[in-house]
Design a protein around this motif. Structure first.
Motif, PDB file in Angstrom:
ATOM      1  N   ILE B 194      54.621 -18.966  32.204  1.00  0.00           N
ATOM      2  CA  ILE B 194      54.520 -18.295  30.898  1.00  0.00           C
ATOM      3  C   ILE B 194      55.915 -18.170  30.282  1.00  0.00           C
ATOM      4  O   ILE B 194      56.115 -18.435  29.100  1.00  0.00           O
ATOM      5  N   ASP B 195      56.874 -17.764  31.106  1.00  0.00           N
ATOM      6  CA  ASP B 195      58.243 -17.639  30.606  1.00  0.00           C
ATOM      7  C   ASP B 195      58.829 -19.001  30.276  1.00  0.00           C
ATOM      8  O   ASP B 195      59.608 -19.153  29.344  1.00  0.00           O
ATOM      9  N   ALA B 201      51.722 -22.136  24.212  1.00  0.00           N
ATOM     10  CA  ALA B 201      50.605 -22.795  24.889  1.00  0.00           C
ATOM     11  C   ALA B 201      50.185 -22.026  26.129  1.00  0.00           C
ATOM     12  O   ALA B 201      49.010 -21.872  26.413  1.00  0.00           O
ATOM     13  N   LEU B 202      51.160 -21.553  26.891  1.00  0.00           N
ATOM     14  CA  LEU B 202      50.859 -20.744  28.068  1.00  0.00           C
ATOM     15  C   LEU B 202      51.375 -19.337  27.809  1.00  0.00           C
ATOM     16  O   LEU B 202      52.578 -19.128  27.679  1.00  0.00           O
ATOM     17  N   ARG B 243      54.323  -4.650  29.824  1.00  0.00           N
ATOM     18  CA  ARG B 243      54.524  -5.851  30.635  1.00  0.00           C
ATOM     19  C   ARG B 243      55.855  -5.748  31.364  1.00  0.00           C
ATOM     20  O   ARG B 243      56.720  -4.932  31.022  1.00  0.00           O
ATOM     21  N   VAL B 244      55.993  -6.598  32.365  1.00  0.00           N
ATOM     22  CA  VAL B 244      57.229  -6.684  33.129  1.00  0.00           C
ATOM     23  C   VAL B 244      57.680  -8.131  33.120  1.00  0.00           C
ATOM     24  O   VAL B 244      56.872  -9.042  33.321  1.00  0.00           O
ATOM     25  N   LEU B 245      58.943  -8.351  32.823  1.00  0.00           N
ATOM     26  CA  LEU B 245      59.489  -9.708  32.815  1.00  0.00           C
ATOM     27  C   LEU B 245      60.658  -9.774  33.797  1.00  0.00           C
ATOM     28  O   LEU B 245      61.284  -8.760  34.082  1.00  0.00           O
ATOM     29  N   PRO B 246      60.948 -10.969  34.305  1.00  0.00           N
ATOM     30  CA  PRO B 246      62.099 -11.072  35.200  1.00  0.00           C
ATOM     31  C   PRO B 246      63.410 -11.015  34.427  1.00  0.00           C
ATOM     32  O   PRO B 246      63.463 -11.332  33.243  1.00  0.00           O
ATOM     33  N   ARG B 247      64.438 -10.569  35.126  1.00  0.00           N
ATOM     34  CA  ARG B 247      65.770 -10.536  34.570  1.00  0.00           C
ATOM     35  C   ARG B 247      66.604 -11.399  35.504  1.00  0.00           C
ATOM     36  O   ARG B 247      66.297 -11.532  36.680  1.00  0.00           O
ATOM     37  N   TRP B 256      63.124 -15.875  38.404  1.00  0.00           N
ATOM     38  CA  TRP B 256      61.677 -15.882  38.614  1.00  0.00           C
ATOM     39  C   TRP B 256      61.183 -14.483  38.945  1.00  0.00           C
ATOM     40  O   TRP B 256      61.963 -13.584  39.246  1.00  0.00           O
ATOM     41  N   LEU B 257      59.872 -14.352  38.970  1.00  0.00           N
ATOM     42  CA  LEU B 257      59.272 -13.081  39.383  1.00  0.00           C
ATOM     43  C   LEU B 257      57.913 -13.386  39.999  1.00  0.00           C
ATOM     44  O   LEU B 257      57.216 -14.286  39.561  1.00  0.00           O
TER      45      LEU B 257
END
Lengths: 198, 688
Positions: B194-195, B201-202, B243-247, B256-257
């Motif tokens: 997704i990231d 698209a995703l 939401r939670v995103l990687p840093r 990545w996460l």
């Protein structure tokens, strides 16, 4: 793409596969994927069911999606069942200028199926393709492994009718010329002796 | 080092880098969709065109062109501008103009770059193509018409996640990205696509149509779903974590996460404890803080100190644990423990409970022995490091425990514990592999250490480390892989039974046979609470999970997104979470609850601010002052003593998607569990 049949190579295909793989260096048997897919397609009657793709993935130690990528990339591989005679109508410019449109209409009329479809009797599948590399003898179509060149509406119709009777019409130029020599007969190298050499 | 001229200024760049990287070093912006630093080079979006001479008189894709001596590169010439414009126009030909309803809007590479470098209008008047959406599992939503075929997702799945299930079918205008037969992506890292997707698209399925990026408050924090301590960004709107995103943290999670860290947060809205409860006549009823504290105060006064016990859970911050330890010290009990799973760890030697090679360091290992761990589930981001080691150094991996598919070849030596003995005694063929390696490593999981003979396994593992060169100058390949985010922090402050005290097992058995009268559970949900018998149970935590059901008093605490807490990851890295939202209702930050309770029983706990607690932590263990650092422990020469009882070793985790109160309360995780574990049987990560 929905067959769940089990696919196995026949004994002779297996031997052929081994021969194909032996052409590549050790540990590179994935390189054989295209000829092996072709072999499988011939064995399955002109198309590749999922079971064949999965079998080949196992056989060549590749992820299934990689094999499917190759099979879907090349138009020579069919992922849906096709009729006994798989007719590919060339529609690229030279054939188009020489009457490919008429051939298409004849094909639809005579086989009774639309482009991309298979006739009810299972005999024919029609598809339009881009240049098959026989422009000098345009217009042309490919039926299974054979090229039929210098076609007219009439000669093409005869070919299809004759296939319906399970005859095998002669392939190549329908004008009877050899290769792509001039349709009106030789214009050079006409001296006796020279053309006989070959 | 080659010298190149970029837009008129000369610059010296390292050998073997690409023109794109050289331009970046020179501070030039090069547009790209398909290029990504951590993936192989595809060169298929053509957005990074630059003019290079000497070379053919046409723009060149800078991402796939190595720099050469004396190259003259133009990143903003007329040719480049025209080419860039053209590529952008072609990319947009089939891209729908649905930005207003697209979840990528506001953080979309295509949108941004089209705004900055694209045409103002399109000359394309024919019909756009449309593509059927594909199933990619419960986490990734697909709108495939928007796909520009950069193949980042395909390369990520194949190269990083190690699940070659995505691919591009067909070609030219008919190309489509899909998984084989549209199966869900069987990876614990699937949501990273997704990231990576530069367009819409995703996108995230659970987050679909929830919010726009500019409406969110972004808080930089640390993940506590496993003991890796991934760097995360918590995106919240008002009181809700959306939401939670990687840093980026190169030392821990790169960029990545894991899926659980990303998507379990919807569990933060379910089954929350938002007010204190006390049990009256067998039923829990709401109460005030004063009432709850009064009940606890009276109870503590009425029981003897050695009949009191405390257990901390897997997601507790160090602040609350030190407060609880100080409280228990005041009461005078030695019955405290942090090892809910019964892991046979001791807090004496740091080198015997840390991931000594460090997470980034394990990448350089050339052989590894995994004992009782399913890395894919216990620490997916450490597993990607081992996969990298296999790709780069031809890592030879072997495992003792269940036979697993960890995305790289692994030699399963069997599941019986005795195999460790035979390796330690030099009788096993794998000894040769360890001996002949430059950087051999062992990873001990909680599946091995929580067995009754865990100490003996630890001892044998240490012997292997000593005998086979796992410990040498600049390399320590002896690794313990924790599954609990709080564990190392608790070991740092010695939240362990001291001489004569009871460990978790004995606290539970003591409760059932009436030798323990009061049990304080701080976020402890992974123990068998049904065996706590007639003890008075205080549960402090954030979810109405197993621990709360058995409680006589419930004190509502804060989840990791709601407090500033210190956590120590499995390699001993001290990291701090930051509060993103307020705890719900009357819930409070955990250490303040214990501090308030200490007043009720007149305990002498002196800290009043977060700064004070942190000072206390540093007083107990100076390492708490070394934020984000790795302080390498000295290798110990003491060995634990005991013997291994033979028997199969299991993994510590039975279901990756449900390992803590938050993930058990998460609907998204329940869907994943249903789709990826229940339906597929045991395939994911265990034997597929």
């Amino acid at each position: 793409m929905n067959s769940t049949d089990n696919f196995e190579f026949t004994e002779s295909s297996k031997r052929r596969c081994e021969e194909i793989i032996s052409r590549y260096p050790d540990g590179r048997k994935q390189s054989a994927v295209i000829p092996v897919l072709d072999l499988a397609q011939r064995q399955c009657g002109g198309w590749l069911p999922n079971s064949a793709i999965e079998h080949i993935a196992d056989y060549l130690n590749m992820p299934k999606i990689r094999v499917l990528e190759v099979a879907s990339f090349y138009s020579m591989f069919n992922l849906k069942p096709v009729g006994k005679y798989f007719i590919q109508l060339c529609r690229t410019t030279p054939c188009w200028l020489r009457g490919a449109d008429d051939l298409r209409n004849i094909a639809i009329e005579t086989t009774g199926c639309k482009l991309g479809e298979t006739s009810e009797d299972g005999l024919f599948t029609l598809t339009e393709v881009e240049c098959l590399g026989a422009c000098c003898n345009a217009p042309m179509v490919q039926i299974n492994d054979d090229y039929y060149e210098d076609l007219t509406s009439k000669s093409f119709k005869n070919i299809i009718e004759s296939l319906k009777q399970h005859n095998s019409p002669s392939s190549g130029s329908q004008l009877g010329r050899t290769g792509s020599e001039p349709a009106s007969g030789l214009t050079s190298l006409t001296e006796k002796g020279i053309s006989d050499v070959s | 080092m080659p010298k190149v001229t970029i837009d008129g200024s000369e610059i010296e760049v390292p050998h073997g880098i690409t023109v794109l990287q050289a331009c970046e070093m020179a501070g030039k912006e090069i547009l790209r969709f398909c290029y990504h630093e951590r993936l192989s080079i595809a060169g298929n979006c053509r957005m990074c065109l630059v003019e290079v001479s000497p070379g053919p008189p046409k723009p060149a894709a800078s991402c796939a062109l190595p720099v050469g001596e004396g190259m003259e590169i133009k990143t903003d010439s007329d040719m480049v501008k025209k080419a860039r414009n053209g590529v952008m126009e072609l990319l947009l030909i089939n891209h729908p103009l649905d930005c207003p309803i697209c979840d990528q809007g506001g953080e979309c590479d295509l949108q941004d770059q089209a705004m900055a470098y694209g045409h103002d209008s399109s000359r394309f008047e024919e019909n756009k193509r449309s593509v059927k959406d594909k199933n990619m599992g419960p986490l990734v939503k697909t709108i495939m018409t928007r796909c520009i075929h950069c193949t980042r997702c395909v390369r990520f799945a194949t190269e990083i996640a190690g699940v070659p299930e995505l691919g591009m079918l067909g070609r030219g205008e008919n190309a489509e990205i899909t998984s084989y037969l549209e199966k869900s992506l069987e990876s614990e890292l699937s949501a990273n696509v997704i990231d990576l997707c530069p367009v819409g698209a995703l996108t995230s399925k659970p987050y679909a149509f929830i919010s726009r990026p500019w409406e969110l408050t972004k808080t930089e924090s640390i993940d506590v779903m496993d003991a890796v301590g991934s760097a995360i960004r918590i995106d919240a709107r008002q009181t809700e974590v959306l939401r939670v995103l990687p840093r980026l943290n190169e030392d821990v999670n790169e960029e990545w996460l894991s899926d659980k860290a990303r998507f379990a947060v919807d569990g933060l809205k379910k089954q929350r404890l938002d007010r204190p409860y006390i049990r009256v006549d067998g039923k829990l009823r709401e109460s005030t803080w004063q009432e709850a504290f009064a009940v606890i105060g009276n109870k503590i006064k009425s029981v003897e100190a050695d009949r009191v016990a405390a257990i901390v859970g897997d997601q507790c911050d160090a602040e609350s644990m030190i407060a609880l330890k100080d409280l228990m010290d005041f009461i005078g009990t030695k019955n405290i423990d942090c090892r809910q799973d019964g892991a046979k760890l001791s807090s004496h030697d740091r080198s015997l409970y840390l991931f000594n090679s460090t997470i980034a360091g394990i990448e350089s290992a050339d052989s590894v022995l995994l004992v009782g761990t399913n890395l894919r589930w216990e620490a997916p981001l450490i597993n990607t490091r081992l996969r990298k080691a296999w790709i780069n150094n031809n890592l030879k991996a072997a495992s003792i425990g269940p036979d697993l598919n960890l995305t790289y070849p692994i030699n399963n030596l069997g599941s019986r514990a005795n195999i460790i003995n035979s390796i330690a005694e030099g009788k096993h063929p794998f000894c040769e592999v360890l001996k002949n390696s430059d950087r051999p490593a062992i990873i001990l999981g909680m599946g091995a250490l929580s067995r009754p003979d865990g100490t003996a396994i630890l001892k044998m593992a240490k012997k292997i480390a000593d005998d086979y060169g796992l410990i040498k100058e600049g390399w320590n390949g002896f690794n313990i892989l924790h599954t609990a985010a709080s564990r190392v922090g608790a070991l740092y402050i010695d939240f362990m039974p001291s001489q004569g005290g009871r460990d978790v097992e004995n606290i539970i058995s003591g409760s059932s046979n009436g030798e323990i009268d009061l049990v304080y559970l701080l976020g402890a949900d992974e123990i068998d609470t049904s065996k706590l018998g007639k003890s008075f149970v205080i549960y402090q935590g954030h979810h109405g999970d197993l621990g709360a059901h058995s409680a006589d008093v419930i004190l509502p605490g804060a989840a990791y997104t709601e407090k500033n807490g210190t956590y120590v990851n499995t390699e001993g890295r001290v990291q701090i979470t930051r509060q993103a939202v307020q705890p719900p209702g009357n819930a409070r930050e955990d250490w303040t609850i214990i501090r308030a309770l200490s007043d009720v029983i007149r305990a002498n706990i002196s800290y009043d601010t977060l700064g004070d607690v942190r000072e206390r932590l540093t007083e107990v263990n100076p390492l708490f002052d070394r934020i984000n650092e790795i302080v390498t422990p000295d290798w110990t020469n003491k060995s634990p003593s005991e013997f291994i009882e033979d028997g199969p070793i299991h993994s510590a985790i039975q279901n990756y998607y449900m390992t803590c109160p938050i993930s058990r309360a998460s609907e998204t995780m329940a869907k994943c569990s249903q789709e990826l574990i229940t339906t597929l049987g045991n395939r994911t990560g265990t034997n597929g």
